[in-house]
Design a protein around this motif. Structure first.
Motif, short mmCIF file in Angstrom:
data_model
loop_
_atom_site.label_atom_id
_atom_site.label_comp_id
_atom_site.label_asym_id
_atom_site.label_seq_id
_atom_site.Cartn_x
_atom_site.Cartn_y
_atom_site.Cartn_z
N ILE A 167 3.69 7.56 -1.45
CA ILE A 167 2.57 7.27 -2.34
C ILE A 167 1.76 6.16 -1.70
O ILE A 167 2.27 5.08 -1.43
CB ILE A 167 3.05 6.83 -3.73
N LYS A 200 -1.60 3.70 -1.81
CA LYS A 200 -2.61 3.09 -2.68
C LYS A 200 -3.84 2.79 -1.84
O LYS A 200 -3.76 2.16 -0.79
CB LYS A 200 -2.06 1.80 -3.28
N ASP A 201 -4.98 3.28 -2.30
CA ASP A 201 -6.25 3.03 -1.64
C ASP A 201 -7.05 2.06 -2.48
O ASP A 201 -7.19 2.26 -3.68
CB ASP A 201 -7.06 4.31 -1.47
N TYR A 229 -4.91 6.63 -5.63
CA TYR A 229 -3.62 6.95 -5.02
C TYR A 229 -3.68 8.32 -4.38
O TYR A 229 -4.43 9.18 -4.82
CB TYR A 229 -2.51 6.96 -6.09
N ARG A 230 -2.89 8.49 -3.34
CA ARG A 230 -2.74 9.82 -2.76
C ARG A 230 -1.31 10.01 -2.31
O ARG A 230 -0.61 9.03 -1.99
CB ARG A 230 -3.72 10.07 -1.64
N GLN A 245 0.80 -1.21 0.00
CA GLN A 245 0.00 0.00 0.00
C GLN A 245 0.83 1.27 0.00
O GLN A 245 0.30 2.34 -0.28
CB GLN A 245 -0.91 0.05 1.23
#
Length: 87
Positions: free
Chosen positions: A44, A46-47, A58-59, A35
């Motif tokens: 970075i 990952k959702d 992504y955020r 993640q």
């Protein structure tokens, strides 16, 4: 927190979930190593978004915005023996 400290937590074997507390007060839970990916001055994340059209979001979280990173205890797996409750 420094990028190197967070990278050490992410690379620890076996991986344990990590909770990040951001300067805004928001908290982010990293349940699996896949993640999170450190990149320069940001992490970075990952959702998994099942309702999303693409299924993955992504955020970016900049390292200076991470106030606290805590390693959480993983719940015991079904294979591990749990202590019996007294009768």
């Amino acid at each position: 927190m420094s990028p190197s400290e967070i990278e050490e937590m992410l690379d620890h074997q076996p991986f344990q979930p990590i909770r990040l507390t951001l300067a805004s007060g928001d908290q982010v839970l990293i349940r699996r190593r896949e993640q999170a990916q450190p990149s320069g001055l940001a992490l970075i994340l990952k959702d998994d978004l099942p309702a999303s059209r693409f299924g993955v979001g992504y955020r970016l979280v900049s390292f200076p915005n991470i106030v606290l990173a805590e390693v959480l205890d993983r719940p015991p797996s079904s294979r591990e023996r749990r202590p019996r409750k007294p009768r």
